[in-house]
Structure formats: structure tokens, C-alpha cells
Design a protein around this motif. Structure first.
Motif, PDB file in Angstrom:
ATOM      1  N   PRO A 134       0.803  -1.235   0.000  1.00 22.10           N
ATOM      2  CA  PRO A 134       0.000   0.000   0.000  1.00 22.10           C
ATOM      3  C   PRO A 134       0.830   1.276   0.000  1.00 22.10           C
ATOM      4  CG  PRO A 134      -0.913  -1.583   1.550  1.00 22.10           C
ATOM      5  CD  PRO A 134       0.421  -2.140   1.105  1.00 22.10           C
ATOM      6  N   ARG A 135       2.038   1.222   0.593  1.00 22.91           N
ATOM      7  CA  ARG A 135       2.888   2.423   0.602  1.00 22.91           C
ATOM      8  C   ARG A 135       3.252   2.841  -0.813  1.00 22.91           C
ATOM      9  NH1 ARG A 135       7.276   0.426   2.930  1.00 22.91           N
ATOM     10  NH2 ARG A 135       8.160  -0.051   0.902  1.00 22.91           N
ATOM     11  N   ASN A 136       3.700   1.887  -1.627  1.00 24.35           N
ATOM     12  CA  ASN A 136       4.043   2.196  -3.018  1.00 24.35           C
ATOM     13  C   ASN A 136       2.831   2.705  -3.781  1.00 24.35           C
ATOM     14  OD1 ASN A 136       6.434   1.106  -2.244  1.00 24.35           O
ATOM     15  ND2 ASN A 136       6.443  -0.577  -3.683  1.00 24.35           N
ATOM     16  N   ALA A 137       1.689   2.084  -3.514  1.00 24.53           N
ATOM     17  CA  ALA A 137       0.463   2.493  -4.201  1.00 24.53           C
ATOM     18  C   ALA A 137       0.075   3.919  -3.823  1.00 24.53           C
ATOM     19  CB  ALA A 137      -0.672   1.528  -3.873  1.00 24.53           C
ATOM     20  N   ALA A 138       0.192   4.254  -2.530  1.00 25.13           N
ATOM     21  CA  ALA A 138      -0.145   5.604  -2.076  1.00 25.13           C
ATOM     22  C   ALA A 138       0.816   6.625  -2.670  1.00 25.13           C
ATOM     23  CB  ALA A 138      -0.108   5.674  -0.543  1.00 25.13           C
TER      24      ALA A 138
ATOM     25  N   LYS B 161       0.851  -7.509  17.635  1.00 24.60           N
ATOM     26  CA  LYS B 161      -0.147  -8.508  17.219  1.00 24.60           C
ATOM     27  C   LYS B 161      -1.416  -7.847  16.682  1.00 24.60           C
ATOM     28  CE  LYS B 161       1.425 -11.967  20.577  1.00 24.60           C
ATOM     29  NZ  LYS B 161       1.064 -12.761  21.781  1.00 24.60           N
ATOM     30  N   GLU B 162      -1.909  -6.853  17.399  1.00 28.66           N
ATOM     31  CA  GLU B 162      -3.217  -6.278  17.079  1.00 28.66           C
ATOM     32  C   GLU B 162      -3.229  -5.484  15.780  1.00 28.66           C
ATOM     33  OE1 GLU B 162      -7.203  -5.923  17.625  1.00 28.66           O
ATOM     34  OE2 GLU B 162      -5.773  -7.150  18.771  1.00 28.66           O
ATOM     35  N   ARG B 163      -2.084  -4.987  15.333  1.00 24.15           N
ATOM     36  CA  ARG B 163      -2.025  -4.165  14.117  1.00 24.15           C
ATOM     37  C   ARG B 163      -2.523  -4.920  12.890  1.00 24.15           C
ATOM     38  NH1 ARG B 163       3.121  -4.911  11.238  1.00 24.15           N
ATOM     39  NH2 ARG B 163       4.181  -6.705  12.137  1.00 24.15           N
ATOM     40  N   LYS B 164      -2.476  -6.261  12.947  1.00 24.05           N
ATOM     41  CA  LYS B 164      -2.919  -7.048  11.802  1.00 24.05           C
ATOM     42  C   LYS B 164      -4.422  -6.931  11.564  1.00 24.05           C
ATOM     43  CE  LYS B 164       0.980 -10.055  12.564  1.00 24.05           C
ATOM     44  NZ  LYS B 164       1.463 -11.274  13.218  1.00 24.05           N
ATOM     45  N   ASN B 165      -5.149  -6.371  12.539  1.00 23.04           N
ATOM     46  CA  ASN B 165      -6.592  -6.188  12.392  1.00 23.04           C
ATOM     47  C   ASN B 165      -6.963  -4.776  11.938  1.00 23.04           C
ATOM     48  OD1 ASN B 165      -7.153  -8.831  13.371  1.00 23.04           O
ATOM     49  ND2 ASN B 165      -6.819  -8.114  15.465  1.00 23.04           N
ATOM     50  N   LEU B 166      -5.941  -3.932  11.706  1.00 22.59           N
ATOM     51  CA  LEU B 166      -6.204  -2.549  11.298  1.00 22.59           C
ATOM     52  C   LEU B 166      -6.534  -2.475   9.808  1.00 22.59           C
ATOM     53  CD1 LEU B 166      -3.298  -0.787  13.233  1.00 22.59           C
ATOM     54  CD2 LEU B 166      -5.733  -0.624  13.759  1.00 22.59           C
ATOM     55  N   PRO B 167      -7.269  -1.430   9.386  1.00 23.02           N
ATOM     56  CA  PRO B 167      -7.625  -1.299   7.970  1.00 23.02           C
ATOM     57  C   PRO B 167      -6.503  -0.751   7.097  1.00 23.02           C
ATOM     58  CG  PRO B 167      -8.563   0.517   9.220  1.00 23.02           C
ATOM     59  CD  PRO B 167      -7.930  -0.409  10.225  1.00 23.02           C
ATOM     60  N   VAL B 168      -5.390  -0.317   7.726  1.00 21.83           N
ATOM     61  CA  VAL B 168      -4.265   0.246   6.972  1.00 21.83           C
ATOM     62  C   VAL B 168      -2.970  -0.413   7.415  1.00 21.83           C
ATOM     63  CG1 VAL B 168      -5.352   2.493   6.553  1.00 21.83           C
ATOM     64  CG2 VAL B 168      -4.030   2.124   8.651  1.00 21.83           C
ATOM     65  N   ALA B 169      -1.920  -0.243   6.605  1.00 21.82           N
ATOM     66  CA  ALA B 169      -0.632  -0.886   6.887  1.00 21.82           C
ATOM     67  C   ALA B 169       0.159  -0.104   7.935  1.00 21.82           C
ATOM     68  CB  ALA B 169       0.182  -0.997   5.607  1.00 21.82           C
ATOM     69  N   THR B 170       0.802  -0.825   8.826  1.00 16.76           N
ATOM     70  CA  THR B 170       1.718  -0.230   9.800  1.00 16.76           C
ATOM     71  C   THR B 170       3.018  -1.023   9.764  1.00 16.76           C
ATOM     72  OG1 THR B 170       0.898  -1.650  11.562  1.00 16.76           O
ATOM     73  CG2 THR B 170      -0.152   0.494  11.335  1.00 16.76           C
ATOM     74  N   ASP B 171       4.121  -0.382  10.138  1.00 19.30           N
ATOM     75  CA  ASP B 171       5.383  -1.117  10.159  1.00 19.30           C
ATOM     76  C   ASP B 171       6.200  -0.854  11.420  1.00 19.30           C
ATOM     77  OD1 ASP B 171       6.139   1.457   9.599  1.00 19.30           O
ATOM     78  OD2 ASP B 171       7.448   0.959   7.929  1.00 19.30           O
TER      79      ASP B 171
ATOM     80  N   PHE C  23      12.912 -19.036   2.184  1.00 23.23           N
ATOM     81  CA  PHE C  23      12.345 -18.086   3.133  1.00 23.23           C
ATOM     82  C   PHE C  23      11.315 -17.223   2.415  1.00 23.23           C
ATOM     83  CE2 PHE C  23      16.746 -18.779   4.745  1.00 23.23           C
ATOM     84  CZ  PHE C  23      16.388 -19.432   5.924  1.00 23.23           C
ATOM     85  N   VAL C  24      10.123 -17.156   2.986  1.00 24.04           N
ATOM     86  CA  VAL C  24       9.022 -16.412   2.366  1.00 24.04           C
ATOM     87  C   VAL C  24       8.600 -15.278   3.291  1.00 24.04           C
ATOM     88  CG1 VAL C  24       6.709 -16.590   1.366  1.00 24.04           C
ATOM     89  CG2 VAL C  24       8.231 -18.555   1.310  1.00 24.04           C
ATOM     90  N   GLU C  25       8.473 -14.083   2.731  1.00 27.06           N
ATOM     91  CA  GLU C  25       7.920 -12.940   3.448  1.00 27.06           C
ATOM     92  C   GLU C  25       6.747 -12.401   2.661  1.00 27.06           C
ATOM     93  OE1 GLU C  25      10.798  -9.905   4.120  1.00 27.06           O
ATOM     94  OE2 GLU C  25      11.982 -11.084   5.533  1.00 27.06           O
ATOM     95  N   LYS C  26       5.968 -11.560   3.337  1.00 29.39           N
ATOM     96  CA  LYS C  26       4.889 -10.883   2.625  1.00 29.39           C
ATOM     97  C   LYS C  26       5.276  -9.434   2.442  1.00 29.39           C
ATOM     98  CE  LYS C  26       0.686 -13.495   3.434  1.00 29.39           C
ATOM     99  NZ  LYS C  26      -0.687 -13.400   3.925  1.00 29.39           N
ATOM    100  N   GLY C  27       5.434  -9.009   1.176  1.00 29.94           N
ATOM    101  CA  GLY C  27       5.736  -7.616   0.888  1.00 29.94           C
ATOM    102  C   GLY C  27       4.561  -6.763   1.320  1.00 29.94           C
ATOM    103  N   GLY C  28       4.785  -5.848   2.284  1.00 30.34           N
ATOM    104  CA  GLY C  28       3.663  -5.069   2.788  1.00 30.34           C
ATOM    105  C   GLY C  28       2.631  -5.949   3.441  1.00 30.34           C
ATOM    106  N   GLU C  29       3.018  -7.159   3.863  1.00 27.39           N
ATOM    107  CA  GLU C  29       2.159  -8.127   4.533  1.00 27.39           C
ATOM    108  C   GLU C  29       0.990  -8.582   3.680  1.00 27.39           C
ATOM    109  OE1 GLU C  29       1.045  -6.536   8.274  1.00 27.39           O
ATOM    110  OE2 GLU C  29       3.054  -6.592   9.059  1.00 27.39           O
ATOM    111  N   ILE C  30       1.111  -8.526   2.363  1.00 23.84           N
ATOM    112  CA  ILE C  30      -0.002  -8.954   1.533  1.00 23.84           C
ATOM    113  C   ILE C  30       0.444  -9.832   0.370  1.00 23.84           C
ATOM    114  CG2 ILE C  30      -0.062  -6.937   0.001  1.00 23.84           C
ATOM    115  CD1 ILE C  30      -3.132  -8.640   1.503  1.00 23.84           C
ATOM    116  N   ILE C  31       1.572  -9.519  -0.270  1.00 27.11           N
ATOM    117  CA  ILE C  31       1.999 -10.288  -1.441  1.00 27.11           C
ATOM    118  C   ILE C  31       3.173 -11.183  -1.053  1.00 27.11           C
ATOM    119  CG2 ILE C  31       2.928 -10.144  -3.772  1.00 27.11           C
ATOM    120  CD1 ILE C  31       1.549  -7.479  -4.067  1.00 27.11           C
TER     121      ILE C  31
END
Length: 665
Positions: free
Chosen positions: A197-201, A271-281, A372-380
Motif C-alpha cells: 500500500p505504501r508504493n500504491a499511495a 499482534k493487534e495491528r494485523k486487524n487494522l484497515p491500513v498498513a503499519t510497520d 524463506f518467504v515474506e509478505k511484501g507489505g504483509e499482503i503479497i
């Protein structure tokens, strides 16, 4: 000593390149942690060996996101970056260092670190005057027109106790739901997906067309007030006031009196940030008292009274079972890693894109490897490395395919591109179906048919290209499985209606490589008919505004193919619009031919988009920024002060609505 000099030079070159990828291209090449580690190493080397100091080193400035397409505005208060930490020990060090420096009680304000693009808004007399990106920290891009489209940004403040003049800083964000929607849309058009989402914004905020920005539903959270007459002496208290003025201030901000409370906040939100509507890091820690902030001061690039704690990217290790290769509408081949299912950031990951042959070669993959697998921006999901120590009795080395997995045609890789393509455009099933699916989309022909319909018609042998659609009969459709009389009639009606779709959308629907919506409009507006476009020489195509050699050559290649020429003839015979209508042409003129205009401000008689269309209709060119090539500025109310200043400096003539309408009468 030569070795030290070489290492410093290498780090500077690499960091400059990564800075450019992150801030200018919005396409980061490495993780934040790796970047910070390289920066820290360079800082230590420069400190130890001052003889190699350089005022242009990456350590001496904040990474830049400047764009040549926007006016640059100097920040009244520099927009510095925060120092990053990744461990409890570094947080403790910051807290104890602050305690020693102040030698008096203090409070820490804990905030979520939102993963978007930084923005600074200036308000005067309660009205938004200017919105500027972080840029290089001392100046940024004036993106006021785009920011005004964001609904969570107040254009006029509520209440009355705000300062006459102040800045508020925050983060422009793209919510997860909107990010997913845009990526689904880009995937359907075979455009590169945003990594996060950061790149998209960031990419959205740099759009030249504010209407595109508005359509992407950006959001904005605010976290810091600056000015001479702020309502309170505490940062936390100022934010509470700003919320009353209409700003979106996150309600998760907390004041902490002890280090223990700070760590409680960090643990909870990890832990709780995963339930937010926007990305946090991460988490941002700030000393609350403005007086204490001033006493602590700044380093060359960061405030001493604030620090960012970055969450670790969630990573998992799993087995690479196989690699498959997908063929897209344009023939582009995308390699996909098929993985042993693994839990990652709350979801089960089974597949990850490997992007292209260069990525595969760089990873040095073997079937059966532990990756090793990561999620870019926790989505891809993406493969970020291989556990080579765990490599035991693995299979074959992963090689990029040489022939098309669908039709067996030898692949080609155009010079200067990372992707491989199948050149068998008219005989490769995924390409055939993909082109038809593109043709029927809403932005092209708007035909009542999705991928399932296209697949059913293709498998039944009724269509092999888009022209076949217009030869379908009711009897052909009604005999297909799950096709009722109503659905058949609706489909045929939408085909008939599509014959009224204007030429530029038909051109876009043809699916010529690199010819998107904007390019199709530009080509249609220049050549007026499909025949003129077909006969245009390469040099003529390149002369068209915004058409480079790559697009021009693609157009030439398309019409050099006899099958494509026959396809266009069949579409023309079916009644599709292959020329700009006489009505549209009759309203065109060359009254603004050769002139470049910049639109600024708000207008009473027509919208900005309407004025842009008028400029193009009369042969002029729209530009988003004032330069030596600008002939006129069409100015409305609240014209940007930066544009006004630049116009005066360059001697550019400013005209109002009435003047402009007289010019095109």
C-alpha cells in the motif's frame, strides 16, 4: 586504506540507488532493515575515517521523492527522518539516553508508525493552503490539488481556537481493501502490481490527474503539529485539539510514564495491528513536552526526542515443490513458485511470484530447497532467500522455460526488458482468451461477458478472436450449457450496444502492447482514423506527444501483422467505430496549436477536467508544472503561490476563465 575507501564508495553508490528506487520509483529493492544496516555501517566508517567525508554522502541527507512534474516548495521546518530501532535494547537505550539528557521527569507518546507517504499541510486562517511531500527533507513536491481529493483531509477547519498559521504533518495511506481492489484491476489489465500500500499511495499522490487520485480513495492520518502559537505545550494535547478541528488523529495514541508502559504498548500492537484497515510497520516514540523536545534538539538528520521501533517482517521457511509458468494476455511469462503450505501473517501461503528469469537466477533455486518467504507489505508473498545449509538431496536447478508452456513456441526477451514473451499472439490459447477478456472490459467495449463466458465460448469453438464475437447468433448461444434465453439476449444486446463505443476505447480494446487508455486517446486524437494510424510512419508516431520509440514500434509491429489487419477490417465491417466522430471533429480546432498551458486554482464556469479537454480539443497541451516551455497559466481562485511565483520569475502570462474562453471562441 584503499579497501576502506572502496567500501565507503560502494556503500554510497548502493544506498543512492536504493534511495532512488524507494523514493522516486516507489519500487523498493531491499528491506528497510537491510537499508538501515548499510546506512549504519557507512555512518560508522565515515566517523572512523573522517578523511573520506563527503557532503553528498547518503548519510548527509534524507532520501528524496522529488518529481520533476510538480513545483518544488521549501519546507519552513525541515522534514527529517526518524532513527530506526529493531530491538528492545535499542528502545531502552533511547529511553535512558533521554532521561540522562533531560534530568527531569518526562512522558513518552507512543503512536503507530503508518506505512504510507509523508505529507505536510499548511493552514492559514483555518483553510488548507498547501500540501507538500517530504521530498529531500528541505523541499518537496506541491501536491495540493491531489491532496484536496482525499476526504479525510479538511479543506476548512472546524471550531475557532486554531492558530492563524500552522503546519500539520501526517501520512497519506491506501487502506488494505482499496489496495486489493486496485491490484485486482491492475492484474486484469496485466499491469505490474503494487508491492504494498505504501508504493500504491506514493504512486497515486504523484499522478498528474487529480481525478485518478480521487478514484483511489486515499486516506490520511495526522501525527504532529508545528507553528508559533500552538494551543498546548504537550504534543499529545495538541493532537487532541487537532482532532476537534477536523483532522483524523488515530485514537490509538497513548501517553506513557514508564519504560514498562512503552513495552506494553509495543507488545500489544505487534499482534493487534494485523486487524487494522491500513498498513503499519512499527511504533513511534516521542517525548511529549515541546519544551523538552527543543532542549533535546536534533542531529543532522533526525530529532533526538523521537525514534521509530520497526516491527520485524514476518518470515517463514517452507519447501519449494515446483515452479509453474503462466502466460498472460500480452504473452508475458510469469514464473510462480508452488510451495508446501505455510502459515504467514494470518493466512496460508501456497504460491509466490518469482517475477522473471533474473530473479530466479539471483536466488539460485533448486527444486526441494527450503526457501524463506515474506509478505511484501504483509499482503503479497515473495521468496527472499534460500536456506542453503538445509540443501540436501534436492532436485534439479530451477531454469526459466525456453518455450511457451501453453503452445510450445520459442520465447523471446526484448532488449532492455526483464520479461520473456511468447510471440505466438494468434495461436496461444491464454493469449487469445486474455485479449478477448481485455476487449470486453468496461474500460474498453463494455460487453456483458466475464472470463467464464469467454472461456465457455472459446472451449465451444465459437470464438478465436474478438471479431468472432460479432458473428455469434442466438442459436449458437442457447445450445451452450447454462445459457438461458434471457442471458443470450442480454449478451447479444451488449454486443450491439458496443458498436457505439468511441474510437479511442476501441483502439484500447485491441490490446496493442503498451497502448493503454491514455496512449489510445492520444493516438486517436492525433490520427483520427484507424487507417491513418495503420499507415503512420515510425517517425510520425514518435512525434506524437507522450509516444516514445517503444510504443511507436509496438504500433508498427501490430499493423505489420496481416492477421491483425484482417481482424481490424472484420471489426470495421461489424460496425465498430474506427474513427473519431464528425461531431467531435467539428468541435476541434488548432487555436491552441503548439501552446502549453498549466491549470491552477478553482473555477466557476467549468471544471478543471473540462478545461483540460478544451485545451486538447483545440490543439493545446496540458502540463502539471510551470517551466520555460509554459505559454499560459489558466488561473482560477486560490492559485498555488508556488506557481504564481514561478510564473512571475519566468514571465509566463496568466489568464482567467474569461480570457481563455475568448481564445477558443
Amino acid at each position: 586504506m584503499d579497501e576502506i575507501a572502496s567500501r565507503i564508495a560502494g556503500l554510497r553508490e548502493a544506498l543512492d540507488r536504493y534511495n532512488y528506487a524507494y523514493y522516486v520509483l516507489s519500487a523498493p529493492e531491499i528491506s528497510d532493515k537491510v537499508f538501515d544496516e548499510m546506512m549504519k555501517e557507512l555512518e560508522e566508517l565515515e566517523k572512523t575515517y573522517p578523511q573520506f567525508a563527503d557532503p553528498h554522502s547518503p548519510t548527509q541527507r534524507v532520501g528524496s521523492d522529488l518529481s520533476k512534474e510538480f513545483d518544488q516548495v521549501a519546507h519552513v521546518y525541515p522534514m527529517l527522518s526518524l532513527g530506526n530501532t529493531y530491538s528492545d535494547g535499542e528502545v531502552t537505550d533511547f529511553y535512558e539516553r533521554t532521561a540522562r539528557a533531560l534530568n527531569e521527569p518526562f512522558e513518552i507518546v507512543c503512536e503507530l508508525k503508518y506505512d504510507g507517504t509523508s505529507i505536510s499541510l499548511t493552514y492559514e486562517q483555518g483553510k488548507l493552503i498547501r500540501a507538500v511531500t517530504r521530498g529531500d527533507g528541505t523541499k518537496g513536491d506541491d501536491v495540493t490539488a491531489n491532496v484536496k481529493t482525499i476526504r479525510s483531509v479538511p479543506l476548512k477547519l472546524m471550531g475557532s481556537n486554531y492558530p492563524d498559521n500552522f503546519e500539520i504533518r501526517g501520512e497519506i495511506l491506501l487502506p488494505w481493501a482499496e489496495f486489493d481492489r486496485i491490484n485486482r484491476e491492475r492484474e486484469s489489465q496485466e499491469e505490474p502490481l503494487f508491492a504494498n500500500p505504501r508504493n500504491a499511495a506514493s504512486g497515486t499522490l504523484k499522478q498528474q490527474n487529480p481525478s485518478i487520485v480521487a478514484s483511489r480513495k486515499l486516506d490520511a492520518y495526522f501525527y504532529y503539529l508545528m507553528g508559533e502559537s500552538l494551543p498546548a505545550e504537550g504534543h499529545f494535547e495538541n493532537l487532541q485539539e487537532a482532532r476537534r478541528w477536523g483532522f483524523k488523529i488515530p485514537d490509538v495514541i497513548r501517553k506513557c510514564a514508564t519504560l514498562h508502559e512503552v513495552f506494553d504498548y509495543i507488545r500489544y500492537w505487534d499482534k493487534e495491528r494485523k486487524n487494522l484497515p491500513v498498513a503499519t510497520d512499527g511504533i513511534v516514540l516521542k517525548v511529549n513536552s515541546l519544551r523538552q523536545q527543543r532542549n533535546l534538539g536534533f542531529t543532522a538528520k533526525s530529532p533526538r526526542w523521537a525514534i521509530a521501533y520497526k516491527f520485524q517482517a514476518e518470515r517463514a521457511s517452507t519447501r519449494l515443490n515446483s515452479v509453474s509458468f503462466q502466460v498472460g494476455r500480452t504473452g508475458a511469462i510469469t514464473p510462480v513458485a508452488n510451495l508446501e503450505p505455510v502459515q504467514l501473517s494470518g493466512t496460508v501461503v501456497k504460491r509466490a511470484s518469482l517475477h522473471n528469469a533474473d530473479i530466479i537466477a539471483g536466488l539460485d533455486l533448486y527444486l526441494g530447497d527450503q526457501v524463506f518467504v515474506e509478505k511484501g507489505g504483509e499482503i503479497i508473498p515473495k521468496i527472499v532467500g534460500v536456506d542453503k545449509e538445509a540443501r540436501f538431496m534436492v532436485g534439479d536447478k530451477v531454469q526459466f522455460c525456453k518455450t511457451c508452456p501453453e503452445c510450445g513456441t520459442l520465447l523471446v526477451r526484448p532488449e532492455g526488458e526483464a520479461a520473456h514473451y511468447c510471440p505466438n499472439e494468434t495461436g496461444c490459447p491464454p493469449q487469445i482468451k486474455g485479449k478477448i477478456e481485455h476487449f470486453v472490459t468496461r474500460k474498453a467495449m463494455d460487453i456483458n461477458a466475464g472470463p467464464e463466458t469467454v472461456d465457455a465460448l472459446f472451449e465451444a469453438g465459437l470464438i478465436r478472436n474478438v471479431a468472432d464475437l460479432y458473428e455469434l447468433k442466438f442459436a449458437d448461444l442457447i445450445r451452450l450449457e447454462r445459457w438461458a434465453e434471457t442471458s443470450a439476449k442480454n449478451f447479444l444486446a451488449s454486443l450491439e450496444k458496443s458498436k457505439q463505443v468511441p474510437f479511442e476505447r476501441v483502439l484500447y480494446g485491441l490490446g496493442i502492447r503498451y497502448v493503454g487508455e491514455t496512449v489510445a486517446k492520444r493516438l486517436a486524437g492525433t490520427f483520427h482514423t484507424i487507417e491513418a494510424l495503420e499507415q503512420a510512419e515510425l517517425e510520425t508516431l514518435v512525434e506524437v506527444d507522450e509516444i516514445g520509440i517503444r510504443i511507436a514500434q509496438s504500433v508498427k509491429d501490430y499493423f505489420a501483422n496481416d492477421e491483425n489487419v484482417l481482424l481490424v477490417e472484420r471489426l470495421k465491417a461489424a460496425g465498430l467505430q474506427m474513427a473519431i466522430s464528425e461531431e467531435v471533429l467539428s468541435n476541434r480546432s488548432d487555436k491552441l496549436q503548439g501552446l502549453t498551458l498549466v491549470i491552477s486554482g478553482t473555477f466557476a464556469l467549468h471544471s478543471r477536467d473540462e478545461y483540460k479537454k478544451m485545451i486538447e480539443q483545440h490543439g493545446g497541451k496540458n502540463s502539471g508544472s510551470v517551466s520555460g516551455k509554459t505559454d499560459y497559466i489558466l488561473a482560477g481562485d486560490n492559485m498555488g503561490p508556488a506557481k504564481l511565483e514561478k510564473a512571475a520569475k519566468l514571465g509566463v502570462k496568466i489568464i482567467n476563465e474569461t480570457d481563455f474562453l475568448k481564445m477558443i471562441e
